[in-house]
Design a protein around this motif. Structure first.
Motif, PDB file in Angstrom:
ATOM      1  N   GLY A 139       0.691  -1.295   0.570  1.00 53.78           N
ATOM      2  CA  GLY A 139      -0.166  -0.080  -0.050  1.00 53.78           C
ATOM      3  C   GLY A 139       0.816   1.583  -0.041  1.00 53.78           C
ATOM      4  O   GLY A 139       0.068   2.096   0.268  1.00 53.78           O
ATOM      5  N   PHE A 140       2.253   1.404   0.190  1.00 55.88           N
ATOM      6  CA  PHE A 140       3.071   2.549  -0.197  1.00 55.88           C
ATOM      7  C   PHE A 140       3.040   3.430  -1.454  1.00 55.88           C
ATOM      8  O   PHE A 140       3.286   2.050  -2.167  1.00 55.88           O
ATOM      9  CB  PHE A 140       4.533   2.307   0.388  1.00 55.88           C
ATOM     10  N   LEU A 141       2.298   3.829  -1.810  1.00 56.56           N
ATOM     11  CA  LEU A 141       2.370   4.893  -2.782  1.00 56.56           C
ATOM     12  C   LEU A 141       3.558   5.773  -3.119  1.00 56.56           C
ATOM     13  O   LEU A 141       3.982   6.805  -2.645  1.00 56.56           O
ATOM     14  CB  LEU A 141       1.171   5.659  -2.939  1.00 56.56           C
ATOM     15  N   TYR A 142       4.111   5.452  -4.619  1.00 57.26           N
ATOM     16  CA  TYR A 142       5.424   6.025  -4.657  1.00 57.26           C
ATOM     17  C   TYR A 142       4.838   7.264  -5.856  1.00 57.26           C
ATOM     18  O   TYR A 142       4.350   6.831  -7.056  1.00 57.26           O
ATOM     19  CB  TYR A 142       6.653   5.045  -5.281  1.00 57.26           C
ATOM     20  N   LEU A 143       4.845   8.300  -5.966  1.00 54.20           N
ATOM     21  CA  LEU A 143       4.627   9.103  -6.317  1.00 54.20           C
ATOM     22  C   LEU A 143       5.969  10.073  -7.412  1.00 54.20           C
ATOM     23  O   LEU A 143       6.286  11.040  -6.477  1.00 54.20           O
ATOM     24  CB  LEU A 143       3.712  10.337  -6.015  1.00 54.20           C
ATOM     25  N   GLY A 144       5.222  10.193  -7.931  1.00 58.07           N
ATOM     26  CA  GLY A 144       5.995  11.075  -8.866  1.00 58.07           C
ATOM     27  C   GLY A 144       5.430  12.708  -9.402  1.00 58.07           C
ATOM     28  O   GLY A 144       4.032  12.975  -9.190  1.00 58.07           O
ATOM     29  N   PRO A 158      17.477   6.883   9.228  1.00 53.19           N
ATOM     30  CA  PRO A 158      16.288   5.799   8.999  1.00 53.19           C
ATOM     31  C   PRO A 158      15.727   6.486  10.865  1.00 53.19           C
ATOM     32  O   PRO A 158      16.248   5.908  11.718  1.00 53.19           O
ATOM     33  CB  PRO A 158      15.948   4.773   8.205  1.00 53.19           C
ATOM     34  N   ARG A 159      14.633   6.373  10.663  1.00 56.69           N
ATOM     35  CA  ARG A 159      13.443   6.126  12.320  1.00 56.69           C
ATOM     36  C   ARG A 159      13.474   5.160  12.426  1.00 56.69           C
ATOM     37  O   ARG A 159      12.922   4.351  11.188  1.00 56.69           O
ATOM     38  CB  ARG A 159      12.577   7.336  12.490  1.00 56.69           C
ATOM     39  N   THR A 160      12.837   4.194  13.514  1.00 53.97           N
ATOM     40  CA  THR A 160      13.315   2.793  13.489  1.00 53.97           C
ATOM     41  C   THR A 160      11.888   2.770  13.219  1.00 53.97           C
ATOM     42  O   THR A 160      11.115   1.983  13.134  1.00 53.97           O
ATOM     43  CB  THR A 160      13.396   2.460  15.029  1.00 53.97           C
ATOM     44  N   ASN A 161      10.598   4.329  13.556  1.00 51.26           N
ATOM     45  CA  ASN A 161       8.859   3.965  13.739  1.00 51.26           C
ATOM     46  C   ASN A 161       8.240   5.151  13.506  1.00 51.26           C
ATOM     47  O   ASN A 161       9.092   6.445  14.355  1.00 51.26           O
ATOM     48  CB  ASN A 161       8.664   3.264  15.641  1.00 51.26           C
ATOM     49  N   ILE A 162       7.159   5.322  12.794  1.00 54.98           N
ATOM     50  CA  ILE A 162       7.381   6.368  12.600  1.00 54.98           C
ATOM     51  C   ILE A 162       5.261   6.068  12.364  1.00 54.98           C
ATOM     52  O   ILE A 162       4.875   5.096  12.797  1.00 54.98           O
ATOM     53  CB  ILE A 162       7.003   7.059  10.986  1.00 54.98           C
ATOM     54  N   LYS A 163       4.427   7.524  12.272  1.00 52.97           N
ATOM     55  CA  LYS A 163       3.177   6.435  12.583  1.00 52.97           C
ATOM     56  C   LYS A 163       2.454   6.499  11.447  1.00 52.97           C
ATOM     57  O   LYS A 163       3.113   6.438  10.113  1.00 52.97           O
ATOM     58  CB  LYS A 163       2.950   8.257  13.215  1.00 52.97           C
ATOM     59  N   LYS A 164       1.689   5.901  11.279  1.00 49.83           N
ATOM     60  CA  LYS A 164       0.558   5.350   9.978  1.00 49.83           C
ATOM     61  C   LYS A 164      -0.082   6.740   9.508  1.00 49.83           C
ATOM     62  O   LYS A 164      -0.078   7.246  10.306  1.00 49.83           O
ATOM     63  CB  LYS A 164      -0.309   4.568  11.031  1.00 49.83           C
ATOM     64  N   GLY A 165       1.002   6.820   8.636  1.00 46.20           N
ATOM     65  CA  GLY A 165       0.133   7.904   7.105  1.00 46.20           C
ATOM     66  C   GLY A 165       0.655   8.487   7.545  1.00 46.20           C
ATOM     67  O   GLY A 165       0.879   9.977   6.817  1.00 46.20           O
ATOM     68  N   SER A 166       2.370   8.708   8.033  1.00 48.29           N
ATOM     69  CA  SER A 166       2.212   9.575   7.500  1.00 48.29           C
ATOM     70  C   SER A 166       3.165  10.152   6.224  1.00 48.29           C
ATOM     71  O   SER A 166       2.953   9.019   4.977  1.00 48.29           O
ATOM     72  CB  SER A 166       4.572   9.088   8.512  1.00 48.29           C
ATOM     73  N   GLY A 175       6.078  10.320  -0.526  1.00 52.61           N
ATOM     74  CA  GLY A 175       4.641   9.344   0.023  1.00 52.61           C
ATOM     75  C   GLY A 175       4.238   9.237   0.722  1.00 52.61           C
ATOM     76  O   GLY A 175       4.427   9.806   1.406  1.00 52.61           O
ATOM     77  N   ILE A 176       3.259   8.425   1.063  1.00 51.07           N
ATOM     78  CA  ILE A 176       2.087   8.237   2.375  1.00 51.07           C
ATOM     79  C   ILE A 176       2.455   6.373   2.709  1.00 51.07           C
ATOM     80  O   ILE A 176       2.438   5.650   2.538  1.00 51.07           O
ATOM     81  CB  ILE A 176       0.746   8.208   2.498  1.00 51.07           C
TER      82      ILE A 176
END
Length: 241
Positions: A139-144, A158-166, A175-176
């Motif tokens: 579900g990760f959208l790569y956007l151009g 990198p961060r080890t954990n980020i929020k859903k929907g970031s 991307g989201i």
């Protein structure tokens, strides 16, 4: 337009087809057109076709014995692809909250680019983006289509954990993150929608080739939409293009 493609074995059961190595809308359209042709051609066989920015991976349910024969078939299907009618795509309207609670890297981008945070936000939600492919998370959208003025390098650590929907920027892409996960991209906001749900017939709402347009919401609207999503009452806006 016919691109010069390369065909390479990827495993004993798969072939990788590659276009010129760049992010380009004409290449994307050609990739998706060829993918549609192959899915139609192999519709009665258990052949899996997956696309990325400038490549297609064709996975067969058996080991490939005669690779030259497979190459010939793929090349013929590439030249036949224009017989397929164009598929419809959709423009999806996606809410994003750019509050500093979520936009943890807005200050860093502002300091480096010289742009104000409000200018960065406007430059982010103004374009209409194209979904080039879906990965590395489901579900990760790569956007151009990101404005070059707010392109920003991926994080060295990198961060080890980020929020859903970031919502994030990585290089010249945006991307989201559909779920909580590690992340090396720069966080600028958050989308309150559930972008990937395995309980749905279509777990991911969008397809490669679709368009995305963000619109800005404040923190209060973000919480309101979150509740609507939990109650299955949020209507995700889209239109055919």
């Amino acid at each position: 337009m016919n691109f010069k493609l390369s065909y390479k074995p990827f495993s004993e059961r798969s072939i990788l087809v590659q276009w010129p190595d760049k992010i380009d809308l004409k290449i994307l359209k050609d990739v998706l057109c060829f993918k549609n042709q192959l899915e139609r051609f192999y519709s009665k066989q258990s052949v899996y076709v997956n696309s990325a920015y400038n490549s297609i991976l064709v996975i067969y349910p058996y080991a490939i014995d005669n690779i030259n024969s497979v190459y010939s078939t793929l090349k013929q299907q590439y030249f036949d692809r224009n017989l397929i009618s164009k598929t419809e795509s959709k423009l999806w309207k996606i809410p994003v909250c750019y509050d500093e609670k979520f936009g943890l890297d807005l200050s860093a981008i502002s300091n480096k680019t010289g742009l104000s945070k409000s200018a960065i936000i406007q430059l982010h939600f103004k374009p209409i983006y194209t979904i080039y492919f879906i990965g590395f998370l489901p579900g990760f959208l790569y956007l151009g289509g990101l404005d070059h003025r707010i392109a920003f390098p991926r994080k060295k650590k990198p961060r080890t954990n980020i929020k859903k929907g970031s919502v994030a920027i990585g290089g010249d892409q945006t991307g989201i993150y559909p779920n909580a996960s590690p992340a090396g991209w720069n966080l600028i906001g958050n989308c309150p929608l559930n972008l990937f749900d395995v309980s749905n017939e279509k777990p991911c709402f969008a397809l490669p080739g679709d368009k995305i347009q963000f619109f800005e919401i404040d923190l209060k609207e973000h919480y309101t939409i979150l509740e609507s999503v939990k109650n299955n009452t949020y209507n995700l806006q889209n239109e055919l293009i």
